[in-house]
Structure formats: C-alpha cells, structure tokens
Design a protein around this motif. Structure first.
Motif, PDB file in Angstrom:
ATOM      1  N   TYR B  33       0.845  -1.193   0.000  1.00 18.21           N
ATOM      2  CA  TYR B  33       0.000   0.000   0.000  1.00 18.21           C
ATOM      3  C   TYR B  33       0.879   1.242   0.000  1.00 18.21           C
ATOM      4  O   TYR B  33       1.946   1.255   0.625  1.00 18.21           O
ATOM      5  CB  TYR B  33      -0.884   0.013   1.262  1.00 18.21           C
ATOM      6  CG  TYR B  33      -1.661  -1.263   1.450  1.00 18.21           C
ATOM      7  CD1 TYR B  33      -1.061  -2.381   2.017  1.00 18.21           C
ATOM      8  CD2 TYR B  33      -2.992  -1.360   1.059  1.00 18.21           C
ATOM      9  CE1 TYR B  33      -1.767  -3.567   2.182  1.00 18.21           C
ATOM     10  CE2 TYR B  33      -3.706  -2.540   1.226  1.00 18.21           C
ATOM     11  CZ  TYR B  33      -3.081  -3.640   1.783  1.00 18.21           C
ATOM     12  OH  TYR B  33      -3.782  -4.815   1.938  1.00 18.21           O
ATOM     13  N   TYR B  35       0.691   5.456   0.797  1.00 18.94           N
ATOM     14  CA  TYR B  35      -0.084   6.511   1.435  1.00 18.94           C
ATOM     15  C   TYR B  35       0.655   7.832   1.277  1.00 18.94           C
ATOM     16  O   TYR B  35       1.884   7.876   1.148  1.00 18.94           O
ATOM     17  CB  TYR B  35      -0.259   6.237   2.936  1.00 18.94           C
ATOM     18  CG  TYR B  35      -1.214   5.117   3.249  1.00 18.94           C
ATOM     19  CD1 TYR B  35      -0.769   3.796   3.297  1.00 18.94           C
ATOM     20  CD2 TYR B  35      -2.560   5.380   3.497  1.00 18.94           C
ATOM     21  CE1 TYR B  35      -1.639   2.767   3.579  1.00 18.94           C
ATOM     22  CE2 TYR B  35      -3.443   4.352   3.788  1.00 18.94           C
ATOM     23  CZ  TYR B  35      -2.976   3.053   3.826  1.00 18.94           C
ATOM     24  OH  TYR B  35      -3.849   2.035   4.110  1.00 18.94           O
ATOM     25  N   GLN B  37       0.970  11.741   3.149  1.00 15.82           N
ATOM     26  CA  GLN B  37       0.667  12.545   4.330  1.00 15.82           C
ATOM     27  C   GLN B  37       1.177  13.969   4.125  1.00 15.82           C
ATOM     28  O   GLN B  37       2.375  14.172   3.915  1.00 15.82           O
ATOM     29  CB  GLN B  37       1.298  11.938   5.588  1.00 15.82           C
ATOM     30  CG  GLN B  37       0.912  12.678   6.865  1.00 15.82           C
ATOM     31  CD  GLN B  37       1.531  12.064   8.113  1.00 15.82           C
ATOM     32  OE1 GLN B  37       2.668  11.603   8.085  1.00 15.82           O
ATOM     33  NE2 GLN B  37       0.788  12.060   9.200  1.00 15.82           N
ATOM     34  N   LYS B  41      -1.137  16.609   8.921  1.00 14.11           N
ATOM     35  CA  LYS B  41      -2.410  16.002   8.527  1.00 14.11           C
ATOM     36  C   LYS B  41      -2.378  14.494   8.693  1.00 14.11           C
ATOM     37  O   LYS B  41      -1.377  13.911   9.095  1.00 14.11           O
ATOM     38  CB  LYS B  41      -2.712  16.345   7.060  1.00 14.11           C
ATOM     39  CG  LYS B  41      -2.764  17.836   6.770  1.00 14.11           C
ATOM     40  CD  LYS B  41      -3.918  18.511   7.445  1.00 14.11           C
ATOM     41  CE  LYS B  41      -4.022  19.960   7.009  1.00 14.11           C
ATOM     42  NZ  LYS B  41      -5.145  20.661   7.703  1.00 14.11           N
ATOM     43  N   SER B  42      -3.494  13.892   8.346  1.00 20.30           N
ATOM     44  CA  SER B  42      -3.616  12.440   8.430  1.00 20.30           C
ATOM     45  C   SER B  42      -3.062  11.789   7.158  1.00 20.30           C
ATOM     46  O   SER B  42      -2.555  12.462   6.273  1.00 20.30           O
ATOM     47  CB  SER B  42      -5.086  12.081   8.625  1.00 20.30           C
ATOM     48  OG  SER B  42      -5.226  10.699   8.814  1.00 20.30           O
ATOM     49  N   LEU B  43      -3.182  10.474   7.087  1.00 20.79           N
ATOM     50  CA  LEU B  43      -2.705   9.738   5.922  1.00 20.79           C
ATOM     51  C   LEU B  43      -3.847   9.498   4.952  1.00 20.79           C
ATOM     52  O   LEU B  43      -4.970   9.175   5.353  1.00 20.79           O
ATOM     53  CB  LEU B  43      -2.109   8.390   6.333  1.00 20.79           C
ATOM     54  CG  LEU B  43      -0.706   8.430   6.900  1.00 20.79           C
ATOM     55  CD1 LEU B  43      -0.725   8.851   8.359  1.00 20.79           C
ATOM     56  CD2 LEU B  43      -0.024   7.077   6.740  1.00 20.79           C
ATOM     57  N   SER B  45      -4.915   7.275   1.524  1.00 22.07           N
ATOM     58  CA  SER B  45      -4.577   6.116   0.710  1.00 22.07           C
ATOM     59  C   SER B  45      -4.407   6.532  -0.749  1.00 22.07           C
ATOM     60  O   SER B  45      -5.241   7.246  -1.307  1.00 22.07           O
ATOM     61  CB  SER B  45      -5.686   5.066   0.822  1.00 22.07           C
ATOM     62  OG  SER B  45      -5.407   3.972  -0.029  1.00 22.07           O
ATOM     63  N   VAL B  48      -3.355   0.567  -3.820  1.00 24.35           N
ATOM     64  CA  VAL B  48      -3.329  -0.774  -3.246  1.00 24.35           C
ATOM     65  C   VAL B  48      -2.824  -1.699  -4.346  1.00 24.35           C
ATOM     66  O   VAL B  48      -3.411  -1.765  -5.425  1.00 24.35           O
ATOM     67  CB  VAL B  48      -4.737  -1.208  -2.787  1.00 24.35           C
ATOM     68  CG1 VAL B  48      -4.677  -2.620  -2.219  1.00 24.35           C
ATOM     69  CG2 VAL B  48      -5.289  -0.233  -1.765  1.00 24.35           C
ATOM     70  N   LYS B  56      -0.483   0.642 -10.848  1.00 20.06           N
ATOM     71  CA  LYS B  56      -1.610   1.556 -10.696  1.00 20.06           C
ATOM     72  C   LYS B  56      -1.115   2.978 -10.993  1.00 20.06           C
ATOM     73  O   LYS B  56       0.013   3.331 -10.649  1.00 20.06           O
ATOM     74  CB  LYS B  56      -2.157   1.502  -9.263  1.00 20.06           C
ATOM     75  CG  LYS B  56      -2.777   0.164  -8.863  1.00 20.06           C
ATOM     76  CD  LYS B  56      -4.196   0.083  -9.279  1.00 20.06           C
ATOM     77  CE  LYS B  56      -4.878  -1.173  -8.782  1.00 20.06           C
ATOM     78  NZ  LYS B  56      -5.284  -1.079  -7.376  1.00 20.06           N
ATOM     79  N   PHE B  88       4.423   7.187   2.225  1.00 26.06           N
ATOM     80  CA  PHE B  88       4.717   5.961   2.966  1.00 26.06           C
ATOM     81  C   PHE B  88       4.296   4.746   2.149  1.00 26.06           C
ATOM     82  O   PHE B  88       3.234   4.747   1.536  1.00 26.06           O
ATOM     83  CB  PHE B  88       3.925   5.915   4.280  1.00 26.06           C
ATOM     84  CG  PHE B  88       4.340   6.939   5.294  1.00 26.06           C
ATOM     85  CD1 PHE B  88       3.692   8.167   5.372  1.00 26.06           C
ATOM     86  CD2 PHE B  88       5.365   6.672   6.189  1.00 26.06           C
ATOM     87  CE1 PHE B  88       4.064   9.106   6.316  1.00 26.06           C
ATOM     88  CE2 PHE B  88       5.745   7.610   7.134  1.00 26.06           C
ATOM     89  CZ  PHE B  88       5.091   8.828   7.191  1.00 26.06           C
ATOM     90  N   LEU B 102      -0.303  -4.076   9.043  1.00 26.23           N
ATOM     91  CA  LEU B 102       0.584  -3.393   8.115  1.00 26.23           C
ATOM     92  C   LEU B 102       1.857  -2.954   8.826  1.00 26.23           C
ATOM     93  O   LEU B 102       1.809  -2.453   9.956  1.00 26.23           O
ATOM     94  CB  LEU B 102      -0.106  -2.169   7.519  1.00 26.23           C
ATOM     95  CG  LEU B 102      -1.346  -2.416   6.657  1.00 26.23           C
ATOM     96  CD1 LEU B 102      -1.814  -1.119   6.016  1.00 26.23           C
ATOM     97  CD2 LEU B 102      -1.093  -3.475   5.602  1.00 26.23           C
ATOM     98  N   PHE B 104       4.835  -0.277   8.218  1.00 22.53           N
ATOM     99  CA  PHE B 104       5.090   0.910   7.418  1.00 22.53           C
ATOM    100  C   PHE B 104       6.588   1.171   7.285  1.00 22.53           C
ATOM    101  O   PHE B 104       7.370   0.921   8.209  1.00 22.53           O
ATOM    102  CB  PHE B 104       4.436   2.138   8.073  1.00 22.53           C
ATOM    103  CG  PHE B 104       2.975   2.248   7.816  1.00 22.53           C
ATOM    104  CD1 PHE B 104       2.071   1.481   8.521  1.00 22.53           C
ATOM    105  CD2 PHE B 104       2.489   3.140   6.870  1.00 22.53           C
ATOM    106  CE1 PHE B 104       0.710   1.573   8.289  1.00 22.53           C
ATOM    107  CE2 PHE B 104       1.130   3.249   6.618  1.00 22.53           C
ATOM    108  CZ  PHE B 104       0.239   2.469   7.326  1.00 22.53           C
TER     109      PHE B 104
END
Lengths: 113, 114
Positions: B33, B35, B37, B41-43, B45, B48, B56, B88, B102, B104
C-alpha cells in the motif's frame, strides 16, 4: 472522507496519569487499528481489533491497552503515561483484512510532561 | 521479522522533473500500500497493489509491485509543487493471511521546488 473521528485532538498530561483516547467510526467497518507516529519511525501498530471484544497486540503494545465494546468505538488507554508515549496517535479502519486498505482518522497529539 | 525500507528518505525535486521512490521489504508479502501525508495532517490512501506485476496510476503518480524482488516503486512524472508531501509504503505482515497487520516504511519526504 471516511467517517472517523478521534478525541481529544490534543492533550497535555503529566507522567503517571491515565489517559484514554477514543476513535469513533460511522462506516460500520469490522477492523480498527491504533498507530503511533514518531519522527524517524514512520507509523507503528499498537493494537488492533477484528471485531467487538476481539483485540490483539501490535508491534509496540507495552504500556497500552484497548477495548472495543461497540463496532463504532475503539478506545486506547495509557494506564500510566510516560514521556516516551508523547506522540501523535492515529486510528484507522478497514472493512477487509485481506484487501486491507486502511482509512485514517485525523490524529491525536499527546504530550506527556 | 518483516522490515520495510524506503529510499530516499528525503527528496528535493525541481518542478517538471521525474523521480522514483523505492520501497523494499524483507520477507514474502503479497499486498503493498502507498499513502500520502501532508504536514500536520492524516494519511491518505493512494494505491493498493495486490499481485506481482501490479501497476496503478493516478495523475502524475504511478506505483508498481514486483513481489519476486520484494520491491515497489512510486514514480513521479513531471513533478508539481502540489505533490510535496511525505509518502509511505506499507506491507502486510502476514503473507496470504488474514491478520491485516501493516508494517510501514519510515516515509519519504518529498519537496518539489519551482
């Protein structure tokens, strides 16, 4: 955005005090996770849950406990906070353990003095 | 024990240039995966990747997975300032399993300058 909230968003506490962080989701996802993020360490899994009352330890579980009494809530407790637990805590959810795309909450910044 | 290594950890790019971020992992895994950030802030997606050879693409970002080499790449094409963030990669801890853990990498901090 996935419906995930964390509370509190910021907290300052003193060494030795108990602290509980809450993660609330409105997505009805089965799996919930608690991570901590520290500079130079990326994210590390603390505990996770695969259903109501079903939880397990992650990489860095010492000093932490969790509970999940409802699908939507996952609580992280620091029984006696230490300065080494100063960190940013993220909650994440997913609806599949195999296709494990996790969606993250906004985070809680915890400072232990 | 599964270890996930990203490189570089810091990357300063000029707008319009191409670059690749690498994610190596130490044991067999079948799911990876990516990600993003933003600071404070948050992560979010991004991708996948579920099988060997998976590719992808989204905008200027393209991710690929080589499970035999235990390597994923995140390629950035014609970078723009809006891509500045920390990226990440994360690998599922249990090959073919159902634990959903997971691991990381430490992240690659990307800065795109005009």
């Amino acid at each position: 955005d996935a419906g995930i909230t964390q509370s509190p968003r910021h907290k300052v506490t003193e060494t030795g005090t108990p602290v509980t962080l809450r993660c609330h989701q409105t997505e009805n996802h089965r799996y919930m996770y608690w991570y901590r993020q520290d500079p130079g360490h990326g994210l590390r899994l603390i505990h996770y849950s695969y259903g109501v009352k079903d939880t397990d330890k992650g990489e860095v579980s010492d000093g932490y406990s969790v509970s999940r009494s409802k699908t939507e809530d996952f609580l992280l407790t620091l029984e006696s906070a230490t300065s080494s637990q100063t960190s940013v805590y993220f909650c994440a959810i997913s609806d599949s353990s195999w296709y494990n795309e996790q969606f993250f909450g906004p985070g809680t910044r915890l400072t232990v003095l | 024990e599964l270890k996930v290594e990203q490189n570089p950890l810091f990357l300063s790019m000029q707008e319009g240039k191409n670059y690749t971020i690498y994610c190596n992992y130490s044991t067999t895994s079948d799911r990876l995966y990516w990600y993003r950030q933003d600071p404070g802030k948050s992560l979010e997606s991004l991708f996948v990747l579920l099988s060997n050879g998976a590719v992808k693409q989204e905008g200027r970002l393209m991710a690929s997975l080589d499970t035999k080499a235990r390597l994923s790449t995140l390629h950035i094409t014609a970078a723009v300032h809006d891509l500045s963030a920390t990226y990440f990669c994360a690998v599922d801890r249990y090959y073919g399993g159902s634990q959903g853990n997971l691991i990381f990498g430490k992240g690659t901090k990307l800065s795109v300058k005009p």
